[in-house]
Structures are given as structure tokens and as C-alpha cells.
Design a protein around this motif. Structure first.
Motif, PDB file in Angstrom:
ATOM      1  N   ALA A  84     -20.064  14.846  16.779  1.00 23.63           N
ATOM      2  CA  ALA A  84     -20.017  15.608  15.647  1.00 23.63           C
ATOM      3  C   ALA A  84     -19.044  15.980  14.605  1.00 23.63           C
ATOM      4  N   LEU A  85     -17.957  15.734  15.315  1.00 17.68           N
ATOM      5  CA  LEU A  85     -16.630  15.953  14.657  1.00 17.68           C
ATOM      6  C   LEU A  85     -16.408  14.835  13.891  1.00 17.68           C
ATOM      7  N   GLN A  86     -16.789  13.606  14.572  1.00 19.40           N
ATOM      8  CA  GLN A  86     -16.345  12.369  13.662  1.00 19.40           C
ATOM      9  C   GLN A  86     -17.115  12.336  12.446  1.00 19.40           C
ATOM     10  N   ARG A  87     -18.121  12.832  12.207  1.00 14.75           N
ATOM     11  CA  ARG A  87     -18.637  13.068  10.763  1.00 14.75           C
ATOM     12  C   ARG A  87     -17.663  13.325   9.894  1.00 14.75           C
ATOM     13  N   LEU A  88     -16.548  14.168  10.406  1.00 15.23           N
ATOM     14  CA  LEU A  88     -15.615  14.889   9.439  1.00 15.23           C
ATOM     15  C   LEU A  88     -14.298  14.043   9.522  1.00 15.23           C
TER      16      LEU A  88
ATOM     17  N   GLU B 129     -18.707  27.405  21.880  1.00 12.98           N
ATOM     18  CA  GLU B 129     -17.589  26.917  22.590  1.00 12.98           C
ATOM     19  C   GLU B 129     -16.893  25.816  21.763  1.00 12.98           C
ATOM     20  N   TYR B 130     -15.518  25.805  22.327  1.00 15.87           N
ATOM     21  CA  TYR B 130     -14.523  25.478  21.508  1.00 15.87           C
ATOM     22  C   TYR B 130     -13.864  24.228  22.297  1.00 15.87           C
TER      23      TYR B 130
ATOM     24  N   PRO C 150     -28.357  25.544   4.978  1.00 15.24           N
ATOM     25  CA  PRO C 150     -28.386  26.639   4.417  1.00 15.24           C
ATOM     26  C   PRO C 150     -29.383  27.435   5.325  1.00 15.24           C
ATOM     27  N   ARG C 151     -30.052  26.555   6.148  1.00 11.31           N
ATOM     28  CA  ARG C 151     -31.087  27.422   7.154  1.00 11.31           C
ATOM     29  C   ARG C 151     -30.442  28.237   8.215  1.00 11.31           C
ATOM     30  N   PHE C 152     -29.151  27.813   8.581  1.00 12.61           N
ATOM     31  CA  PHE C 152     -28.586  28.669   9.978  1.00 12.61           C
ATOM     32  C   PHE C 152     -27.361  29.291   9.126  1.00 12.61           C
ATOM     33  N   PRO C 153     -27.174  30.502  10.058  1.00 12.95           N
ATOM     34  CA  PRO C 153     -26.221  31.323   9.661  1.00 12.95           C
ATOM     35  C   PRO C 153     -24.839  30.715  10.325  1.00 12.95           C
ATOM     36  N   PHE C 154     -24.855  29.839  11.076  1.00 11.00           N
ATOM     37  CA  PHE C 154     -23.753  29.225  11.648  1.00 11.00           C
ATOM     38  C   PHE C 154     -23.082  28.264  10.803  1.00 11.00           C
ATOM     39  N   LEU C 155     -21.875  27.976  10.902  1.00  9.67           N
ATOM     40  CA  LEU C 155     -21.128  27.039   9.811  1.00  9.67           C
ATOM     41  C   LEU C 155     -21.281  25.526  10.343  1.00  9.67           C
ATOM     42  N   GLY C 156     -21.649  25.293  11.565  1.00 10.28           N
ATOM     43  CA  GLY C 156     -21.647  23.759  11.902  1.00 10.28           C
ATOM     44  C   GLY C 156     -20.025  23.561  12.714  1.00 10.28           C
ATOM     45  N   VAL C 157     -19.986  22.785  13.584  1.00  9.22           N
ATOM     46  CA  VAL C 157     -18.684  22.569  14.247  1.00  9.22           C
ATOM     47  C   VAL C 157     -17.536  22.001  13.010  1.00  9.22           C
TER      48      VAL C 157
END
Ligand SMILES: Cc1cc2nc3c(=O)[nH]c(=O)nc-3n(C[C@H](O)[C@H](O)[C@H](O)COP(=O)(O)OP(=O)(O)OC[C@H]3O[C@@H](n4cnc5c(N)ncnc54)[C@H](O)[C@@H]3O)c2cc1C
Length: 404
Positions: free
Chosen positions: A329-333, A229-230, A251-258
Motif C-alpha cells: 500500500a505504501l509503495q503506491r506513494l 496501526e503504524y 471520499p467514501r471513507f473518513p480515514f485518509l489511507g496509509v
């Protein structure tokens, strides 16, 4: 009943993989071909609902199909966009480390990227990050110049024109139903009658396992749909993101993270997350299919995966239901982002293949059967790599079909 219409090949699925494959077969080897697509338009599923990133090839295990086909496909795609006047941009992307344990992973990403032929990757400190993205806060990062953006719906539309121009018969709203093989000829039932050909190439995305089974092949993986979801940034907050901002992947997941993605069509997307979808075409929580839910529930591999990753799974569901958690989660960036800056965006459903032991299948998976190819798993970066995947299948098909 009318006799089946006869072709040289049948391709199932007008996503970007089916289209690129049909294009490579027709342009490289001639003959004729029918491409059947269930929906009323090309790119209706993963291809038309993805992040629109031309991936550089930073993450993939050197030597894997993903790594090699992404490298050649990326350059082929850029040339294709130029030739077809499809708007794209090579804007580069930033990978941002926010935790000390992520710093060594940046080195590993550089090593992988360089092994995959990437040049020009720049290691950045906190100040360097700000030169690229003034609103990012991190302790280190990478700038990857080869990454770009494009709208894959435009690319798929151009490929469809190419297929038709090369004599391909593209049939929309034409789902492949029963599939059988009689005396070396494949016969596919569609609502408009039967089509037949000695060769079959199935590129059915999230339905790949079912289509393979219908054609008598037992796939070595099960398909599980994960919705991504976006949210989109409000226009007055788009200045917080110049281009593409990614976390360091786990590295444990194929998804890249939000992450943040400036889109080729304008605007900035944030996401995608990854939640189990209860419908293989389930773009919203309320899309539920009893058959798809039962199928997933009766897949032992999914339970095995769930036992391993339940904590991450709950986190993803929480971020799906709570805009505030998504913003966190986005605030991390980009710490300035708040929940008020986000508006609901679209969603895409990933066709995630699972091995029997619950491992998330990582690489592309294309299997052969007598007179047939099944693209069982074509996850990201398959859109970037599509032209190379099409060429790869066409090459393999030439050899395989000569003997089967
Ligand atoms: C949320 C998300 C973000 C992504 N971001 C990126 C990105 O930024 N960059 C990138 O390179 N990749 C990205 N990807 C991956 C990329 O979109 C896919 O790898 C790629 O689109 C796969 O293409 P496909 O043709 O295999 O599948 P699809 O596009 O899903 O096409 C399969 C087609 O088969 C049709 N079909 C199914 N069953 C039948 C049947 N019985 N008869 C006829 N037709 C049938 C479907 O209707 C569909 O049109 C992303 C994926 C998702 C989900």
C-alpha cells in the motif's frame, strides 16, 4: 457516606478535548472545576497515540464544524506551541495522485481547502512532486504549506498545567462511574468518593456513548473502536521521506489511507490502517474484551456498515496481518519502500461514531442535555482543533447553562 464534594463543573476525560474545554472554561469564566480521568496520565488514548499532524483543513466540508474549528484551532495551536515553547514544525504536506481518476479529486480538494480559508496550495505535476519528495512517484499532486507536526502529548501536558494553574482540580486514576442528577446537581461516583456540580461536560473519547447513557442521555450514534496501526521506517531508510506524504483520500471513507508522517519527536511513521478493535482500548490484536466485542456485535449499525464496506474491511485486516501487504500500500506513494524497511510501530484506537443506518459519522458531534454537554464524536482533526473546540464548548455552555 461522606457528602459529595461540590464544584461548579465536572469535566470527564483528560484527553485533549477535555483538557482544552476545562482550560477555556476556567480561563474564560473563572469558578472552579474538577476534571476526572480514568487513566494515570493525560492523553492516554487517542490524543497520545495519534499521527501528530497539525491538519490544515483541506478535506472537510466547508461550513462543517470540522472545517471551521480546524481553521481557528490550527492557528490557535501554533500560537500556543510558540507561547509554551512546545516544539512543532510547519513543514507542509504532499497529497499524491497515482491514478487518473484521482486527478479531479485534487481539484475538489483545492476547492474545499480554499473555501476553508487555506492559501498557498500548489498544484503539482510529477516533476513538482519530486522537488518536494524525491522518492515519490505520482502523476500529480498538491503541496499544502499550512500542515505541520507536533507531539500532542506535549500539548496535553501543557494544557493540564494551565488547568491546574487556573485552579482546576485534575484527578488522575479517577474513573467516573455512576452518574445521576438530583435537584439540578450532577453527582458522579469515583473510586475516591462522589463529586457534584450543577454542570457536567463529558469528553470521554471512545467511551462517550456509555458515559452519555450513564448520565441519562440517549446518544444518537453508537461508538465503534477502529485500531490504526503504524509501522516506523528503519533509521537508514528515513531519507526516503522528507515530511508528510498522503494519498488522495477516497471520499467514501473518513480515514485518509496509509501515509507517511515525519514525527515531531523524530523518525518516520507509516500508517495508520483501520481495523475493528475487539477492545475499546485494544492496541493489539490480542486485546479482547468480551463486553466490547458483544457490544459491537450487537450494534446493528456496525452490521449495516460491514455490508457496505466488507471489501475494504478485508483489505485492512490483510494489511494488518501482512507486513508485505502494508508495504505494498505504501509503495503506491514511494515505490522504493520494501517490507524490510518497516518495523512495527505503535497503534491508536479511533472512536468512530456510527449513525443508526451504518453511516460513519463524519463531523464533530456535541449534544446538550439539561445542565450537561456530551462530546459524542471528536474524530480527527479534533487534536488540531482542540483549543477551538474548548472555546466553542465554553461559549455554548455559558448560554446553555444559563437556561438549564
Ligand atoms: C490513529 C489516530 C491518528 C490520529 N491522527 C490525528 C492527527 O494527526 N491530527 C489530529 O488533529 N487528530 C488526529 N487524530 C484524532 C485525535 O487524536 C482525536 O480526535 C482526539 O485526540 C480526541 O480527543 P479526546 O479528548 O476526545 O479523546 P481521547 O484522547 O481518547 O480522551 C478521552 C479521555 O477520556 C477518558 N475517559 C473515558 N472514560 C472515562 C471515564 N468514565 N472517567 C474518566 N475518564 C474517562 C479516557 O481515559 C481518555 O483519556 C487521530 C486519532 C487516531 C486514533
Amino acid at each position: 457516606m461522606a457528602a459529595p464534594e461540590l464544584f461548579d463543573r465536572i469535566v470527564i476525560g483528560a484527553g485533549i478535548v477535555g483538557l482544552a474545554t476545562a482550560k477555556a472554561l476556567l480561563e474564560g469564566q473563572g469558578g472552579n472545576l474538577v476534571l476526572v480521568e480514568a487513566e494515570d496520565r493525560p492523553a492516554a488514548h487517542q490524543t497520545g497515540n495519534n499521527s501528530g499532524v497539525i491538519h490544515a483543513g483541506l478535506y472537510y466540508r466547508p461550513g462543517s464544524m470540522k472545517a471551521t474549528l480546524c481553521a481557528t484551532g490550527r492557528e490557535a495551536l501554533v500560537e500556543y506551541c510558540q507561547a509554551k515553547s512546545i516544539s512543532y514544525e510547519r513543514c507542509g504536506k504532499l497529497v499524491v495522485a497515482t491514478q487518473p481518476e484521482e486527478l479531479p479529486r485534487l481539484d475538489e480538494l483545492i476547492r474545499r481547502g480554499e473555501a476553508n480559508g487555506l492559501t498557498g496550495i500548489v498544484r503539482l505535476g510529477p516533476e513538482g512532486l519530486k522537488e518536494h519528495e524525491p522518492h515519490v512517484v505520482g502523476i500529480g499532486g498538491l503541496f499544502v504549506p499550512a500542515t505541520g507536526i507536533v507531539n500532542y502529548r506535549d500539548v496535553a501536558a501543557a494544557m493540564l498545567q494551565d488547568v491546574r494553574a487556573a485552579g482546576g482540580d485534575v484527578r488522575l486514576q479517577c474513573p467516573a462511574g455512576a452518574i445521576r442528577r438530583e435537584g439540578g446537581t450532577w453527582i458522579v461516583t469515583t473510586p475516591n468518593g462522589e463529586v457534584s456540580a450543577p454542570h457536567l461536560i463529558a469528553c470521554a473519547g471512545v467511551q462517550a456513548d456509555r458515559v452519555a447513557r450513564r448520565a441519562g442521555t440517549r446518544p444518537d450514534c453508537s461508538m465503534v473502536p477502529f485500531r490504526g496501526e503504524y509501522h516506523v521506517l528503519r533509521p537508514e531508510r528515513e531519507h526516503l521521506v522528507r515530511n508528510l506524504i498522503y494519498p488522495v483520500p477516497d471520499p467514501r471513507f473518513p480515514f485518509l489511507g496509509v501515509h507517511f508522517t515525519r514525527m515531531a519527536k523524530g523518525g518516520v511513521e507509516a500508517g495508520p490502517n483501520a481495523v475493528l478493535a475487539l477492545h475499546r482500548n485494544g492496541y493489539r490484536w490480542r486485546d479482547v474484551s468480551l463486553r466490547d466485542t458483544l457490544d459491537a456485535a450487537l450494534t446493528p449499525a456496525l452490521w449495516r456498515m460491514g455490508l457496505r464496506y466488507w471489501r475494504t474491511g478485508f483489505g485492512e485486516v490483510h494489511r494488518s496481518l501482512s507486513k508485505r501487504a502494508f508495504a505494498k500500500a505504501l509503495q503506491r506513494l514511494v515505490p522504493e519502500i520494501t517490507a524490510q524497511d518497516l518495523r512495527p510501530g505503535g497503534a491508536g484506537v479511533r472512536a468512530q461514531a456510527l449513525d443508526a443506518d451504518g453511516t460513519l459519522a463524519d463531523d464533530f458531534r456535541i449534544t446538550k442535555a439539561p445542565g450537561a454537554f456530551h462530546v459524542l464524536s471528536a474524530p480527527s482533526p479534533a487534536a488540531t482543533a482542540s483549543l477551538a473546540i474548548g472555546e466553542h464548548i465554553a461559549r455554548e455552555a455559558k448560554a446553555h447553562f444559563a437556561t438549564s
